[in-house]
Design a protein around this motif. Structure first.
Motif, short mmCIF file in Angstrom:
data_model
loop_
_atom_site.label_atom_id
_atom_site.label_comp_id
_atom_site.label_asym_id
_atom_site.label_seq_id
_atom_site.Cartn_x
_atom_site.Cartn_y
_atom_site.Cartn_z
N ALA A 72 0.82 -1.22 0.00
CA ALA A 72 0.00 0.00 0.00
C ALA A 72 0.85 1.26 0.00
CB ALA A 72 -0.94 0.00 1.21
N ASN A 73 2.02 1.21 0.62
CA ASN A 73 2.87 2.40 0.71
C ASN A 73 3.79 2.56 -0.49
OD1 ASN A 73 4.69 0.36 1.15
ND2 ASN A 73 5.24 0.98 3.23
N GLY A 74 3.61 1.72 -1.51
CA GLY A 74 4.39 1.83 -2.72
C GLY A 74 5.66 0.99 -2.75
N ILE A 75 6.00 0.35 -1.64
CA ILE A 75 7.20 -0.48 -1.60
C ILE A 75 6.98 -1.75 -2.43
CG2 ILE A 75 8.65 -1.93 -0.12
CD1 ILE A 75 8.35 0.16 2.05
N ILE A 76 7.95 -2.04 -3.29
CA ILE A 76 7.87 -3.21 -4.17
C ILE A 76 8.45 -4.42 -3.46
CG2 ILE A 76 8.57 -4.19 -6.38
CD1 ILE A 76 8.79 -1.27 -7.42
N VAL A 77 7.69 -5.49 -3.36
CA VAL A 77 8.15 -6.74 -2.76
C VAL A 77 8.53 -7.69 -3.88
CG1 VAL A 77 7.58 -8.65 -1.22
CG2 VAL A 77 6.59 -6.38 -0.80
N ASP A 78 9.82 -7.99 -4.01
CA ASP A 78 10.33 -8.81 -5.10
C ASP A 78 10.55 -10.25 -4.62
OD1 ASP A 78 11.49 -9.99 -7.26
OD2 ASP A 78 13.16 -8.58 -7.45
N CYS A 79 9.59 -11.11 -4.91
CA CYS A 79 9.72 -12.54 -4.63
C CYS A 79 9.63 -13.31 -5.95
CB CYS A 79 8.60 -13.01 -3.70
SG CYS A 79 8.59 -12.21 -2.09
N LEU A 80 10.17 -12.70 -7.00
CA LEU A 80 9.98 -13.24 -8.35
C LEU A 80 11.05 -14.27 -8.69
CD1 LEU A 80 7.87 -12.72 -10.61
CD2 LEU A 80 9.57 -11.23 -11.70
N TYR A 122 10.53 -16.95 5.37
CA TYR A 122 9.08 -17.03 5.20
C TYR A 122 8.72 -17.05 3.71
CZ TYR A 122 9.32 -15.35 10.02
OH TYR A 122 9.62 -15.19 11.35
N HIS A 123 7.69 -17.79 3.35
CA HIS A 123 7.23 -17.84 1.96
C HIS A 123 6.26 -16.68 1.73
CE1 HIS A 123 8.37 -22.26 0.89
NE2 HIS A 123 9.30 -21.66 1.60
N LEU A 124 6.83 -15.52 1.50
CA LEU A 124 6.01 -14.31 1.43
C LEU A 124 5.04 -14.31 0.27
CD1 LEU A 124 8.70 -11.61 2.31
CD2 LEU A 124 7.03 -12.70 3.82
N LYS A 125 5.37 -15.04 -0.81
CA LYS A 125 4.46 -15.05 -1.97
C LYS A 125 3.07 -15.52 -1.58
CE LYS A 125 5.70 -19.74 -3.44
NZ LYS A 125 6.31 -20.58 -4.49
N HIS A 126 3.00 -16.41 -0.59
CA HIS A 126 1.70 -16.97 -0.21
C HIS A 126 0.81 -15.94 0.48
CE1 HIS A 126 2.70 -20.96 -1.54
NE2 HIS A 126 3.81 -20.95 -0.83
N LEU A 127 1.40 -14.85 0.98
CA LEU A 127 0.56 -13.79 1.56
C LEU A 127 -0.33 -13.16 0.50
CD1 LEU A 127 3.00 -11.85 3.92
CD2 LEU A 127 1.08 -13.30 4.59
N PHE A 128 0.21 -13.07 -0.73
CA PHE A 128 -0.52 -12.37 -1.78
C PHE A 128 -1.44 -13.30 -2.58
CE2 PHE A 128 3.48 -10.11 -1.03
CZ PHE A 128 3.00 -8.87 -0.68
N ILE A 129 -1.12 -14.59 -2.63
CA ILE A 129 -1.97 -15.54 -3.35
C ILE A 129 -3.28 -15.72 -2.58
CG2 ILE A 129 -2.18 -17.89 -4.25
CD1 ILE A 129 0.89 -18.00 -4.36
N GLY A 130 -4.38 -15.34 -3.18
CA GLY A 130 -5.68 -15.47 -2.54
C GLY A 130 -6.07 -14.31 -1.64
N SER A 131 -5.23 -13.26 -1.53
CA SER A 131 -5.57 -12.15 -0.63
C SER A 131 -6.45 -11.10 -1.30
CB SER A 131 -4.30 -11.49 -0.08
OG SER A 131 -3.55 -10.89 -1.11
N GLU A 132 -6.76 -11.28 -2.56
CA GLU A 132 -7.74 -10.47 -3.30
C GLU A 132 -7.40 -8.98 -3.31
OE1 GLU A 132 -11.90 -11.72 -2.81
OE2 GLU A 132 -11.18 -13.22 -1.37
N GLY A 133 -6.11 -8.66 -3.41
CA GLY A 133 -5.70 -7.28 -3.52
C GLY A 133 -5.81 -6.48 -2.24
N THR A 134 -6.01 -7.13 -1.10
CA THR A 134 -6.15 -6.40 0.17
C THR A 134 -4.83 -6.23 0.90
OG1 THR A 134 -6.63 -8.44 1.41
CG2 THR A 134 -8.52 -7.24 0.46
N LEU A 135 -3.79 -6.97 0.50
CA LEU A 135 -2.48 -6.86 1.13
C LEU A 135 -1.44 -6.24 0.20
CD1 LEU A 135 -2.20 -10.27 3.03
CD2 LEU A 135 -3.06 -8.10 3.88
N GLY A 136 -1.71 -6.22 -1.08
CA GLY A 136 -0.80 -5.67 -2.06
C GLY A 136 -1.31 -5.95 -3.46
N VAL A 137 -0.74 -5.27 -4.43
CA VAL A 137 -1.14 -5.44 -5.83
C VAL A 137 -0.11 -6.31 -6.52
CG1 VAL A 137 -1.64 -4.28 -8.01
CG2 VAL A 137 -2.29 -3.20 -5.85
#
Length: 507
Positions: free
Chosen positions: A215-223, A233-248
């Motif tokens: 949300a603050n514009g910081i890019i999370v690179d787990c590519l 931690y497997h951070l990618k799993h935070l975004f899978i299924g979070s429906e855009g509420t934790l990051g884009v």
């Protein structure tokens, strides 16, 4: 009709792919009014904000005219309508980062949006959120044909990716009826399932890595494209299924299996659901690893699609229908194996009648019957309640007759179809018109039963805007508290896709 006669009949069967954009031509009521939602304390977009967006992007990629913005405010089934005044079309992760940083500083709410094919209102605004549509982020970055890793931007259309990897002897691990318009970023953000999950698994297993913007514009690179990466931690799993509420989600690395050399589809009629379950059990035993899909449709589902989509059923009228697909490496071996299995089921009376197809056009013709059921339902009702849930296999269908009995003459029809192979059933209830009291009754009956059966209120479409108040049927208070803590950590101002996924806390 015998198996061989049915096969001859199928050679005359025509393929028809139908796309229905909305349930009707009528403008849907505003979501905030329809569902009595109170706007949160976000800032409102000013002319100065629009001018700043234009400086970050370009004037042609900042939409503000009512006619241009309207399509981005309305969901696919035309049940939700937001009030956004501005739609942004970024072309890069850097642009999304700049937009989100600005919106977070200004406390402007945003609604990330992909192909807008969702069924739970998660991809459209509720009030005046800034829509960030990723359609222009559609580059295929890299394909490693040896490892099968595909890296692409989030706005790539699923069917485009399917066609691209197919040219290199690979296959996308998910297949959806909306693949001609849905985006891979949206698929990942909702953890979409689809028809192939029984063989290739869900996206938590297929996604190798991703890039996302907080949300603050910081890019999370787990590519990363590694199949094994056990560092922290497997951070990618935070975004899978979070429906855009934790990051884009902006980029995705996904594993693509080898394209099967042999694809077969069997389509057959069954008398009872208990017999469908027995056939499923024997199919897993007899066909083993080549089973890629096992879809169930009840009689009314097929009747609806035939009636409203100008399709033809190659089989007579039966209480239940099954579509079984196999992916293998030897067409002669797999066809013989499937034919032997289906013939035995017919001889022993578990299956009433069936056909098998191996050619692409004929396979698609059969799949059209299954994939057009959602669109057919939209044409059949003044208001269509549609929900996807997960249940244990033994209880997979029992909610449908229960709803028919409990709702009786209050509704036009109740029917079920879906992915029996992974326990995901879609339930449609057709009403003459939207009725909030009736909607509440349907949802309470359904989700209370789901909870009793230890199922899930959402199998593959997510929670979105429709289901937050029912999430407690699938998640207990401790789990919800952890989710709220994650949301607070990742998006303290709550600007990312508000009114979605998590229920409001009681003061």
């Amino acid at each position: 009709m015998s198996l061989h006669a049915s096969l001859r009949f199928l050679t005359k069967y025509k393929v028809l792919i139908c796309n229905v954009r909305y349930a009707s031509q009528a403008m849907p009521q505003l979501s905030s009014e329809k569902y009595n939602v109170k706007r949160k304390d976000f800032a409102k977009v000013q002319n100065s904000d629009v001018n700043h967006f234009k400086s970050l992007l370009s004037e042609d990629r900042v939409l503000t005219e009512d006619g241009d913005v309207l399509p981005f405010n309305i969901d696919w089934i035309k049940n939700c309508r937001g009030q956004s005044k501005v739609v942004l079309k970024p072309k890069s992760t850097a642009e999304i980062s700049a937009v989100l940083k600005y919106c977070n500083d200004r406390k402007l709410a945003v609604c990330p949006q992909g192909g807008n094919t969702g069924l739970v209102g998660g991809s459209v605004p509720v009030f005046d959120e800034v829509v960030i549509n990723l359609m222009l982020m559609n580059k295929i970055i890299n394909l490693d044909c040896i490892s099968g890793s595909l890296v692409c931007e989030a706005g790539c259309i699923l069917e485009t990716l399917e066609n691209h990897v197919k040219e290199h002897g690979l296959i996308m691990p998910l297949d959806l009826g909306s693949k001609g318009s849905c985006h891979i970023g949206g698929n990942v953000s909702t953890n979409a399932g689809g028809q192939r999950l029984v063989k290739y698994g869900n996206l938590h297993g297929s996604v190798l890595g991703l890039e996302a913007v907080k949300a603050n514009g910081i890019i999370v690179d787990c590519l990363k494209t590694l199949k094994k990466d056990n560092t922290g931690y497997h951070l990618k799993h935070l975004f899978i299924g979070s429906e855009g509420t934790l990051g884009v989600v902006t980029k995705v690395a996904i594993h693509c299996p080898v394209l099967p050399k042999a694809i077969n589809v069997a389509y057959f009629g069954v008398n009872t659901f208990d017999e469908v379950l027995q056939v499923f059990k024997r199919a897993k035993s007899s066909l083993g690893e080549i089973v890629s899909a096992f879809e169930m449709m009840d009689n009314y589902s097929i009747k609806t699609v035939i009636k409203n989509m100008n399709l033809t059923n190659p089989l007579p009228d039966y209480p239940f229908y099954v579509l079984l697909e196999t992916h293998g490496s030897d067409i002669e071996h797999d066809t013989e194996k499937l034919t032997r299995f289906l013939s035995k089921e017919i001889d022993e009376g578990q299956v009433l009648n069936g056909i098998i197809a191996s050619e692409t056009a004929k396979i698609q013709a059969i799949w059209n019957l299954r994939e057009n059921i959602p669109a057919a339902g939209l044409r059949d009702a003044g208001y269509l309640f549609t929900s996807d849930i997960s249940l244990p296999a033994a209880n997979y269908y029992q909610i449908v007759p229960m709803l028919r009995e409990r709702l009786s003459s209050k509704v036009k029809s109740v029917y079920g179809f879906g992915h029996l192979g992974d326990g995901n059933i879609h339930i449609n209830v057709a009403l003459s018109e939207f009725n909030e009291e009736m909607l509440s009754l349907i949802e309470n009956i359904m989700y209370e039963e789901v909870a009793k059966l230890n199922g899930s209120i959402s199998a593959e479409h997510g929670v979105g805007f429709y289901k937050p108040k029912y999430i407690h049927y699938s998640q207990d208070d401790s789990a919800l508290q952890v989710m709220r803590e994650l949301k607070q950590l990742m998006d303290p101002n709550g600007i990312l896709n508000p009114y979605k996924v998590l229920p409001e806390t009681k003061n």
